[in-house]
Design a protein around this motif. Structure first.
Motif, mmCIF file in Angstrom:
data_model
loop_
_atom_site.group_PDB
_atom_site.id
_atom_site.type_symbol
_atom_site.label_atom_id
_atom_site.label_comp_id
_atom_site.label_asym_id
_atom_site.label_seq_id
_atom_site.Cartn_x
_atom_site.Cartn_y
_atom_site.Cartn_z
ATOM 1 N N GLY A 38 35.427 46.323 52.797
ATOM 2 C CA GLY A 38 36.865 46.573 52.903
ATOM 3 C C GLY A 38 37.200 47.959 53.432
ATOM 4 O O GLY A 38 38.146 48.129 54.205
ATOM 5 N N THR A 39 36.424 48.964 53.037
ATOM 6 C CA THR A 39 36.812 50.350 53.333
ATOM 7 C C THR A 39 36.970 50.648 54.830
ATOM 8 O O THR A 39 37.969 51.257 55.215
ATOM 9 N N PRO A 40 36.046 50.232 55.699
ATOM 10 C CA PRO A 40 36.201 50.621 57.117
ATOM 11 C C PRO A 40 37.156 49.748 57.927
ATOM 12 O O PRO A 40 37.295 49.964 59.133
ATOM 13 N N LEU A 66 24.196 48.070 58.942
ATOM 14 C CA LEU A 66 23.420 48.389 57.753
ATOM 15 C C LEU A 66 22.733 47.182 57.149
ATOM 16 O O LEU A 66 21.628 47.295 56.625
ATOM 17 N N ASP A 67 23.437 46.052 57.156
ATOM 18 C CA ASP A 67 22.936 44.933 56.359
ATOM 19 C C ASP A 67 23.519 43.601 56.807
ATOM 20 O O ASP A 67 24.451 43.547 57.613
ATOM 21 N N GLU A 68 22.935 42.546 56.279
ATOM 22 C CA GLU A 68 23.411 41.173 56.543
ATOM 23 C C GLU A 68 22.940 40.283 55.393
ATOM 24 O O GLU A 68 21.870 40.500 54.815
ATOM 25 N N GLY A 137 27.152 52.920 42.965
ATOM 26 C CA GLY A 137 26.433 53.949 43.722
ATOM 27 C C GLY A 137 25.565 53.387 44.840
ATOM 28 O O GLY A 137 24.832 54.133 45.483
ATOM 29 N N HIS A 138 25.657 52.070 45.100
ATOM 30 C CA HIS A 138 24.806 51.552 46.178
ATOM 31 C C HIS A 138 25.306 52.010 47.545
ATOM 32 O O HIS A 138 26.479 52.272 47.747
ATOM 33 N N ILE A 139 24.361 52.104 48.470
ATOM 34 C CA ILE A 139 24.687 52.315 49.892
ATOM 35 C C ILE A 139 23.907 51.263 50.669
ATOM 36 O O ILE A 139 22.751 50.988 50.343
ATOM 37 N N GLY A 140 24.532 50.684 51.695
ATOM 38 C CA GLY A 140 23.965 49.445 52.229
ATOM 39 C C GLY A 140 23.899 48.493 51.043
ATOM 40 O O GLY A 140 24.789 48.490 50.183
ATOM 41 N N PHE A 141 22.840 47.717 50.955
ATOM 42 C CA PHE A 141 22.644 46.900 49.746
ATOM 43 C C PHE A 141 21.519 47.489 48.908
ATOM 44 O O PHE A 141 20.804 46.773 48.213
ATOM 45 N N ASN A 201 38.082 51.628 41.893
ATOM 46 C CA ASN A 201 36.782 51.307 41.289
ATOM 47 C C ASN A 201 35.654 52.199 41.804
ATOM 48 O O ASN A 201 34.512 52.041 41.412
ATOM 49 N N LYS A 202 35.984 53.143 42.686
ATOM 50 C CA LYS A 202 34.957 54.066 43.189
ATOM 51 C C LYS A 202 35.017 55.422 42.489
ATOM 52 O O LYS A 202 34.194 56.290 42.762
ATOM 53 N N SER A 203 36.034 55.596 41.616
ATOM 54 C CA SER A 203 36.253 56.922 41.008
ATOM 55 C C SER A 203 35.020 57.434 40.280
ATOM 56 O O SER A 203 34.606 58.578 40.481
#
Ligand code: F6R
Length: 242
Positions: A38-40, A66-68, A137-141, A201-203
């Protein structure tokens, strides 16, 4: 970490799109790492508008997602392949041959991951990698516990990530259980990283990124070891972050 605060999601999106436009203007054959989610979304919308108005050309740009998801057909509207076409690639002059997204339909997923790493070595390094932030805290998956040394690999999605992504599917059962993702080491090889943070939910994750310790239990914390990270934070959505 270079922290840039934005007073709204719209401002975050404008700043992020300008970052990409500046990169492509200064390096027309840039390699850009793409994120979905959603963010980008509004950043991609603004890149489309800039393309229409100013003609910023992507004909020599290469992209790596990044991922699929594993097991979704390419034409499934929830595949990240379709996401990228719908939100960006169908609207700009990028060459199909310069677009790389892991193939989640591959019969040999391990081979697919190795192939993706080879393409990255050939065409990379990534000049600028866009990232979103998972609430855990995940980045990509790359979920908590992923080794910092990880390369592109197959992951089993956590319940929290599947639930967070269920909003795009008819029901939770349809959310794939596995995905292919660039690893942490793969992401860290990018020359520059642009992390976009927006959403209530990212706070907690944002707070922990700024003040917590660097740990594999909290994947995004690895960015504190990277020499060139820009974080754009939508302060209107983040609660009580200091
Ligand atoms: C997307 C990705 C994920 C998201 C993250 C945040 O390609 O790799 O790490 O960036 O889950 O998702 P949103 O932006 O939907 O909150």
């Amino acid at each position: 970490l270079n922290i840039i605060t934005a007073e709204s999601y719209e401002t975050l999106s404008k700043m992020a799109s300008q970052f990409i436009i500046d990169e492509v203007n200064s390096k027309p054959n840039a390699t850009i790492g793409m994120a979905t989610g959603g963010t980008p979304l509004q950043m991609y919308q603004l890149l489309q508008e800039d393309y229409k108005q100013n003609g910023t050309s992507y004909c020599n740009v290469t992209t790596f997602n990044l991922d699929e998801y594993v097991g979704l057909a390419k034409d499934n509207p929830n595949s990240y392949y379709q996401y990228m076409k719908k939100h960006l690639f169908n609207h700009i002059d990028i060459e199909q041959n310069n677009v790389f997204i892991p193939n989640g339909e591959s019969k040999d997923l391990v081979e697919e991951c190795n192939l993706y790493e080879r393409y990255l070595l050939e065409k990379g390094p990534i000049d600028i990698q866009i990232l979103g932030l998972g609430s855990n805290g995940h980045i990509g998956f790359n979920e908590p516990g992923t080794p910092f040394s990880s390369k592109t690999h197959v992951v089993e999605l956590t319940d929290s990530t599947r639930k967070a992504n269920a909003r795009y599917f008819d029901n939770l059962d349809q959310v794939p259980t596995h995905a292919i993702t660039m690893g942490i080491d793969t992401i860290m090889r990018a020359k520059k990283i642009l992390l976009l943070v927006s959403g209530k939910n990212k706070s907690n994750a944002y707070e922990q990124l700024l003040h917590g310790k660097i740990s594999e239990q909290f994947p995004v914390s690895v960015l504190r070891n990277h020499p060139s990270v820009h974080i754009i934070a939508d302060m209107s959505s983040l609660e009580s972050v200091t």
